[in-house]
Design a protein around this motif. Structure first.
Motif, PDB file in Angstrom:
ATOM      1  N   SER A 113       1.661   3.319   3.821  1.00 42.30           N
ATOM      2  CA  SER A 113       3.213   2.063   3.541  1.00 42.30           C
ATOM      3  C   SER A 113       2.848   1.655   3.138  1.00 42.30           C
ATOM      4  CB  SER A 113       2.630   1.907   4.975  1.00 42.30           C
ATOM      5  OG  SER A 113       1.571   0.817   5.065  1.00 42.30           O
ATOM      6  N   ILE A 114       2.249   1.078   1.976  1.00 37.28           N
ATOM      7  CA  ILE A 114       2.573  -0.103   0.564  1.00 37.28           C
ATOM      8  C   ILE A 114       1.957   1.347  -0.655  1.00 37.28           C
ATOM      9  CG2 ILE A 114       1.900  -1.582  -0.306  1.00 37.28           C
ATOM     10  CD1 ILE A 114       2.960  -2.682   1.907  1.00 37.28           C
ATOM     11  N   GLY A 115       3.422   0.477  -1.723  1.00 35.70           N
ATOM     12  CA  GLY A 115       3.255   1.292  -2.500  1.00 35.70           C
ATOM     13  C   GLY A 115       2.079   0.108  -3.218  1.00 35.70           C
ATOM     14  N   LEU A 116       1.237  -0.034  -4.072  1.00 32.52           N
ATOM     15  CA  LEU A 116       0.535  -0.320  -5.401  1.00 32.52           C
ATOM     16  C   LEU A 116       0.387  -0.137  -6.499  1.00 32.52           C
ATOM     17  CD1 LEU A 116      -3.682  -1.044  -4.595  1.00 32.52           C
ATOM     18  CD2 LEU A 116      -2.559  -0.821  -7.075  1.00 32.52           C
ATOM     19  N   HIS A 117       0.775  -0.834  -7.677  1.00 31.10           N
ATOM     20  CA  HIS A 117       1.277  -0.489  -8.911  1.00 31.10           C
ATOM     21  C   HIS A 117      -0.001  -1.844  -9.601  1.00 31.10           C
ATOM     22  CE1 HIS A 117       5.183   0.973  -8.459  1.00 31.10           C
ATOM     23  NE2 HIS A 117       5.338   0.491  -7.188  1.00 31.10           N
ATOM     24  N   ALA A 118      -0.225  -1.003 -10.712  1.00 26.46           N
ATOM     25  CA  ALA A 118      -2.227  -2.250 -11.015  1.00 26.46           C
ATOM     26  C   ALA A 118      -0.887  -0.963 -13.020  1.00 26.46           C
ATOM     27  CB  ALA A 118      -2.757  -0.963 -11.115  1.00 26.46           C
ATOM     28  N   LEU A 166      -2.638  -6.354 -13.729  1.00 29.68           N
ATOM     29  CA  LEU A 166      -1.935  -6.796 -13.066  1.00 29.68           C
ATOM     30  C   LEU A 166      -1.092  -6.283 -11.736  1.00 29.68           C
ATOM     31  CD1 LEU A 166       0.759  -9.445 -12.358  1.00 29.68           C
ATOM     32  CD2 LEU A 166       1.723  -7.760 -13.487  1.00 29.68           C
ATOM     33  N   ILE A 167      -1.651  -6.074 -10.686  1.00 25.04           N
ATOM     34  CA  ILE A 167      -0.920  -6.034  -9.515  1.00 25.04           C
ATOM     35  C   ILE A 167       0.154  -5.759  -9.142  1.00 25.04           C
ATOM     36  CG2 ILE A 167      -1.788  -5.338  -7.199  1.00 25.04           C
ATOM     37  CD1 ILE A 167      -4.142  -3.968  -9.135  1.00 25.04           C
ATOM     38  N   THR A 168       0.944  -5.269  -8.201  1.00 25.74           N
ATOM     39  CA  THR A 168       2.656  -5.632  -7.581  1.00 25.74           C
ATOM     40  C   THR A 168       1.972  -4.643  -6.380  1.00 25.74           C
ATOM     41  OG1 THR A 168       3.615  -4.038  -8.556  1.00 25.74           O
ATOM     42  CG2 THR A 168       3.385  -6.236  -9.400  1.00 25.74           C
ATOM     43  N   LEU A 169       3.233  -4.846  -5.505  1.00 25.27           N
ATOM     44  CA  LEU A 169       3.357  -4.571  -4.508  1.00 25.27           C
ATOM     45  C   LEU A 169       4.591  -3.932  -3.884  1.00 25.27           C
ATOM     46  CD1 LEU A 169       0.402  -5.262  -1.675  1.00 25.27           C
ATOM     47  CD2 LEU A 169      -0.173  -4.268  -3.596  1.00 25.27           C
ATOM     48  N   HIS A 170       4.831  -3.058  -3.600  1.00 26.74           N
ATOM     49  CA  HIS A 170       5.583  -2.674  -2.426  1.00 26.74           C
ATOM     50  C   HIS A 170       5.994  -2.253  -1.214  1.00 26.74           C
ATOM     51  CE1 HIS A 170       6.385   1.442  -4.310  1.00 26.74           C
ATOM     52  NE2 HIS A 170       7.311   1.607  -3.026  1.00 26.74           N
ATOM     53  N   ASP A 171       6.964  -2.127  -0.502  1.00 27.06           N
ATOM     54  CA  ASP A 171       6.914  -1.868   0.610  1.00 27.06           C
ATOM     55  C   ASP A 171       7.828  -1.058   1.208  1.00 27.06           C
ATOM     56  OD1 ASP A 171       6.874  -1.171   3.675  1.00 27.06           O
ATOM     57  OD2 ASP A 171       7.328  -3.030   4.246  1.00 27.06           O
ATOM     58  N   MET A 172       7.247   0.609   0.858  1.00 24.52           N
ATOM     59  CA  MET A 172       7.513   2.023   1.146  1.00 24.52           C
ATOM     60  C   MET A 172       8.422   2.378   2.108  1.00 24.52           C
ATOM     61  SD  MET A 172       5.571   4.768  -0.731  1.00 24.52           S
ATOM     62  CE  MET A 172       3.824   4.050  -0.061  1.00 24.52           C
ATOM     63  N   ARG A 173       8.337   1.430   3.557  1.00 28.70           N
ATOM     64  CA  ARG A 173       9.623   1.293   4.406  1.00 28.70           C
ATOM     65  C   ARG A 173       9.622  -0.116   4.904  1.00 28.70           C
ATOM     66  NH1 ARG A 173       4.693   4.291   8.636  1.00 28.70           N
ATOM     67  NH2 ARG A 173       3.373   2.266   7.310  1.00 28.70           N
ATOM     68  N   ALA A 174      10.446  -0.343   4.355  1.00 30.10           N
ATOM     69  CA  ALA A 174      11.120  -1.671   3.943  1.00 30.10           C
ATOM     70  C   ALA A 174      12.538  -1.860   4.597  1.00 30.10           C
ATOM     71  CB  ALA A 174      10.996  -3.016   2.664  1.00 30.10           C
ATOM     72  N   ALA A 175      12.832  -0.793   4.110  1.00 29.82           N
ATOM     73  CA  ALA A 175      14.486  -0.745   4.217  1.00 29.82           C
ATOM     74  C   ALA A 175      14.431   0.208   5.055  1.00 29.82           C
ATOM     75  CB  ALA A 175      15.280   0.349   2.863  1.00 29.82           C
ATOM     76  N   SER A 176      13.621   0.370   6.138  1.00 32.74           N
ATOM     77  CA  SER A 176      14.051   1.078   7.372  1.00 32.74           C
ATOM     78  C   SER A 176      15.253  -0.041   8.258  1.00 32.74           C
ATOM     79  CB  SER A 176      13.007   1.448   8.777  1.00 32.74           C
ATOM     80  OG  SER A 176      12.715   1.131   9.929  1.00 32.74           O
ATOM     81  N   THR A 177      16.134   1.469   8.709  1.00 36.41           N
ATOM     82  CA  THR A 177      17.509   0.757   9.399  1.00 36.41           C
ATOM     83  C   THR A 177      16.576   0.639  11.557  1.00 36.41           C
ATOM     84  OG1 THR A 177      17.989   2.829  10.786  1.00 36.41           O
ATOM     85  CG2 THR A 177      19.009   2.132   8.186  1.00 36.41           C
ATOM     86  N   THR A 178      15.882   1.130  11.289  1.00 36.19           N
ATOM     87  CA  THR A 178      15.016   0.579  12.810  1.00 36.19           C
ATOM     88  C   THR A 178      14.542  -0.684  13.247  1.00 36.19           C
ATOM     89  OG1 THR A 178      12.859   0.931  12.771  1.00 36.19           O
ATOM     90  CG2 THR A 178      14.733   3.314  13.659  1.00 36.19           C
ATOM     91  N   ALA A 179      14.385  -1.363  12.034  1.00 34.94           N
ATOM     92  CA  ALA A 179      13.896  -2.541  11.914  1.00 34.94           C
ATOM     93  C   ALA A 179      15.045  -3.373  12.878  1.00 34.94           C
ATOM     94  CB  ALA A 179      14.064  -3.625  10.857  1.00 34.94           C
ATOM     95  N   THR A 180      14.204  -4.321  13.520  1.00 31.36           N
ATOM     96  CA  THR A 180      15.644  -5.164  14.349  1.00 31.36           C
ATOM     97  C   THR A 180      15.196  -7.126  14.289  1.00 31.36           C
ATOM     98  OG1 THR A 180      13.616  -5.841  15.546  1.00 31.36           O
ATOM     99  CG2 THR A 180      15.352  -4.001  17.002  1.00 31.36           C
ATOM    100  N   GLY A 182      -2.562   1.382   1.490  1.00 32.48           N
ATOM    101  CA  GLY A 182      -2.050   1.565  -0.381  1.00 32.48           C
ATOM    102  C   GLY A 182      -2.828   2.388  -1.422  1.00 32.48           C
ATOM    103  N   ALA A 183      -2.870   3.021  -2.571  1.00 31.38           N
ATOM    104  CA  ALA A 183      -3.855   3.785  -3.313  1.00 31.38           C
ATOM    105  C   ALA A 183      -2.752   4.648  -4.172  1.00 31.38           C
ATOM    106  CB  ALA A 183      -4.643   5.117  -2.306  1.00 31.38           C
ATOM    107  N   ASN A 184      -4.329   4.117  -5.381  1.00 30.57           N
ATOM    108  CA  ASN A 184      -3.554   4.808  -7.114  1.00 30.57           C
ATOM    109  C   ASN A 184      -4.855   4.823  -7.573  1.00 30.57           C
ATOM    110  OD1 ASN A 184      -1.667   5.533  -8.996  1.00 30.57           O
ATOM    111  ND2 ASN A 184      -0.151   3.489  -8.633  1.00 30.57           N
TER     112      ASN A 184
END
Length: 275
Positions: A69-74, A98-112, A265-267
């Motif tokens: 669910s998390i994109g792991l960038h190194a 350097l580790i950066t993360l992004h949420d691969m599901r953050a733009a969900s339209t189902t979020a209330t 997340g993994a890479n």
């Protein structure tokens, strides 16, 4: 640990343990997925990452099956990046990334709205590990896994987070990486150093979070040794194999279970000695 920082590329953690829609900015490079024209629907990216982990036998050798669910960038100071299985010169991995993360599901339209308010309060601890399941070699994994790094920390408060960006994509400008709140390096970074003649090693990065969702401070156990993460060190006598030739490794899976952590997340990269 001056270089260990975490940055969210475009959103906070949401839906870590629930099924929800998945999305990401179409212009963003997602890990090592080759999609220069942005034709792959963002909802398919987690499954693609999962398949890459299975193809490399990281699932199930290193970690049990999971859907990222998390994109792991190194990104290492050498400017080399982890791209889901790219080959990297070990010399380029000398200093911690350097580790950066992004949420691969953050733009969900189902979020209330309630979800949004809840996640604003959520300052969960991320644990980043680097492990080698091919130590000293893929064919003779008697030291597997070898623990190269364990670090943890929390993301900055939401109002301090930068806008969407990709550190290597000039089309999406980046704010400077933000330091973790109270960063902690449980096991200091030891750079990959595959021995001569041992072929390519998989160097696996995992992002872990508390399985129960707690935002409390984590009291993580320190592995007793780097080899096999301190588990069953006498198993070296069996050259890393069980009867019948089945690979027998111990490492981050056992340590994560012991500490109540779950992968999100993994890479990974491949690296081998020049000889």
């Amino acid at each position: 640990m001056d270089r260990f920082v975490l940055q969210f590329l475009f959103a906070e953690v949401v839906c870590l343990f629930a099924v929800c829609a998945q999305a990401a900015p179409p212009q963003q490079h997602i890990l090592g997925v080759d999609d220069p024209e942005g034709r792959i629907p963002p909802s398919q990216i987690p499954q693609i990452v999962r398949e890459r982990l299975k193809e490399a036998e990281i699932i199930p050798t290193v970690i049990d099956d999971f859907l990222p669910s998390i994109g792991l960038h190194a990104t290492w100071p050498s400017e080399e990046r982890a791209l889901l299985g790219n080959v990297v010169d070990p010399e380029a991995l000398h200093d911690e990334p350097l580790i950066t993360l992004h949420d691969m599901r953050a733009a969900s339209t189902t979020a209330t709205r309630a979800d949004t308010e809840k996640k604003k309060k959520k300052q969960i601890t991320f644990v980043i590990v680097l492990t080698d399941p091919d130590a000293p070699s893929h064919d003779n994994p008697k030291w597997s896994e070898f623990c190269h790094w364990i670090a943890s920390g929390r993301l900055p408060p939401p109002e301090q987070k930068p806008p969407p960006c990709d550190p290597k994509d000039p089309r999406v400008p980046c704010a400077p990486p933000l330091p973790l709140v109270d960063p902690d390096e449980l096991v200091k970074y030891r750079p990959p150093a595959p021995p001569p003649g041992t072929g390519p090693h998989r160097y696996v990065l995992l992002a872990l979070v508390p399985a129960n969702g707690t935002t409390d401070h984590l009291h993580l156990s320190r592995p007793a040794a780097r080899k096999r993460w301190g588990y069953d060190t006498d198993a070296e006598l069996h050259a890393g194999f069980e009867l019948g030739g089945k690979r027998k490794t111990k490492g981050v899976r056992e340590w994560a279970a012991e500490n109540g952590l779950a992968p999100v997340g993994a890479n990974f990269v491949y690296a081998k000695h020049e000889r």
